[in-house]
Design an enzyme around this catalytic site. Structure first.
Site, mmCIF file in Angstrom:
data_model
loop_
_atom_site.group_PDB
_atom_site.id
_atom_site.type_symbol
_atom_site.label_atom_id
_atom_site.label_comp_id
_atom_site.label_asym_id
_atom_site.label_seq_id
_atom_site.Cartn_x
_atom_site.Cartn_y
_atom_site.Cartn_z
ATOM 1 N N GLY A 72 0.794 -1.217 0.000
ATOM 2 C CA GLY A 72 0.000 0.000 0.000
ATOM 3 C C GLY A 72 0.827 1.267 0.000
ATOM 4 O O GLY A 72 0.479 2.250 -0.658
ATOM 5 N N ALA A 199 -3.994 -4.584 0.445
ATOM 6 C CA ALA A 199 -4.715 -5.851 0.587
ATOM 7 C C ALA A 199 -4.770 -6.329 2.023
ATOM 8 O O ALA A 199 -5.748 -6.966 2.447
ATOM 9 C CB ALA A 199 -4.065 -6.917 -0.296
ATOM 10 N N CYS A 328 4.316 8.190 19.718
ATOM 11 C CA CYS A 328 5.196 8.290 20.881
ATOM 12 C C CYS A 328 5.352 6.926 21.548
ATOM 13 O O CYS A 328 6.082 6.782 22.522
ATOM 14 C CB CYS A 328 4.709 9.320 21.890
ATOM 15 S SG CYS A 328 3.053 9.033 22.513
#
Length: 386
Positions: A72, A199, A328
């Protein structure tokens, strides 16, 4: 160690059973190079073509508009830089929301380093873009591309894609949409020019991204010199595709869409329960994001006086795998840019994201144990009497 309740599908959903079967079958039948001409290669190409057609059908686009990428993040980078390069004669400005996925922001940094410009559009306390600021940003001189995430991967808030697309169309600016949160779960509003998805978010294997470039959009992807015409025509590349993973991803998407309506209703009810119970049982907590107009499976909340990393470890020891909308919890020690842009509390931040295998019992156990875990951590920090 209690049974683990995996509640982090916004990072990666468990592999769908249909994808598992398809993956095993494709390992036996789809290992050859689909660019070759011999028998095994032709069979591999048939599998690739079928997977591409299935994804195109699910997304409501034309087959030639679909390209499979390495993941992605790679799809996002190609969409952003390719969309900007394709319109370099129009301008060098990239407009995007302040809460885009880090992949979009990294691509924006790459664009700026190459001499371009990036403009960030603010959001409100719920994490939704300011419509007037968006319209002004995309209408400015020199804007080559705009990017808007379909729904926040951190807090779930859905963006007004139809209105954003209308503003882009009026300005003649292509709209790139990161739809990873919604694909396989909810329909994506039309009007966009480029779309990306991953996906592993819908129950497919990792290592498969989807990039859709609508016909007529000017597009010049990075690394195009190394991207052969046969690879482009076949919808993958550059380089050899992971065909078994692509086949499994396409099968998983079809299966997820078939289940989407029922799962969205079930998960939305569970998320509503989490939002209500956490607010009622954990003192000094902020539930983040829009309560109604959101992705059905994501809920995020922040607990004051609690260290986020300690909270995630404590939940893990009690059998709950959750994530945080705050980076963080990593070595950066920097609050989430999404929560920061929203002006939301980032201390003790927890993101719970559900999937098809999440049970009512797992959610109930989480809700029963969470208040005690938070109270213990606060007591260890010397915060009592809340």
């Amino acid at each position: 160690m209690p049974d683990q309740a995996y509640l982090d599908s916004a990072t990666a959903a468990p592999l769908h059973p249909a994808a598992r079967e398809a993956l095993l079958a494709a390992l036996s039948d789809g290992w050859s190079d689909p660019a070759r001409l011999y028998t095994q290669a032709r069979r591999a190409r048939q599998l690739l073509d079928a997977a591409r057609a299935a994804v195109a059908e699910c997304l409501g686009v034309r087959v030639p508009e679909v390209t499979f990428t390495a993941n992605g993040t790679d799809a996002v980078r190609r969409a952003v830089l390719g969309g900007l390069a394709g319109r370099r004669r129009t301008g060098r400005v990239f407009a995007h929301s302040a809460i885009e996925h880090s992949a979009v922001l990294h691509a924006a940094e790459e664009h700026v380093s190459a001499g371009g410009e990036a403009v960030s559009v603010p959001v409100d306390r719920l994490g939704r873009i300011d419509p007037d600021a968006w319209r002004a940003a995309v209408s400015a001189d020199g804007v080559a591309l705009a990017a808007l995430i379909a729904a926040s991967h951190e807090v779930g808030t859905a963006q007004p894609l139809s209105a954003a697309a209308e503003a882009c169309a009026a300005a003649g600016v292509p709209l790139m949409v990161d739809a990873s949160v919604l694909v396989g779960r909810l329909p994506v509003a039309p009007g966009w020019s480029l779309l990306t998805a991953s996906a592993r978010k819908w129950g497919g294997p990792g290592g498969v991204g989807v990039l859709v470039v609508r016909t007529g959009v000017r597009f010049d992807p990075p690394g195009s010199a190394a991207w052969s015409q046969p690879e482009r025509a076949a919808g993958y590349g550059p380089g050899a595709p992971d065909l078994p993973a692509i086949v499994a991803a396409a099968v998983a998407l079809r299966a997820a869409q078939a289940e989407a309506a029922g799962e969205a209703k079930r998960q939305r009810e569970l998320v509503d329960r989490i939002r209500t119970r956490v607010a009622a049982t954990v003192p000094d907590v902020e539930i983040v994001g829009d309560p109604d107009d959101r992705a059905p499976h994501i809920v995020t909340f922040s607990c004051l006086y609690v260290d986020g990393e300690s909270l995630l470890y404590a939940l893990d020891r009690r059998g709950f795998a959750v994530s945080s909308g705050s980076s963080c919890t990593s070595s950066t020690l920097r609050p989430s840019h999404v929560l920061e842009a929203m002006g939301a509390l980032s201390h003790g931040n927890v993101r719970v994201s559900l999937h098809r295998d999440t049970t009512d019992e797992q959610v109930e156990r989480f809700l029963i144990e969470l208040p005690g875990i938070v109270a213990e951590l606060r007591a260890e920090a010397g915060v009592v009497g809340l």
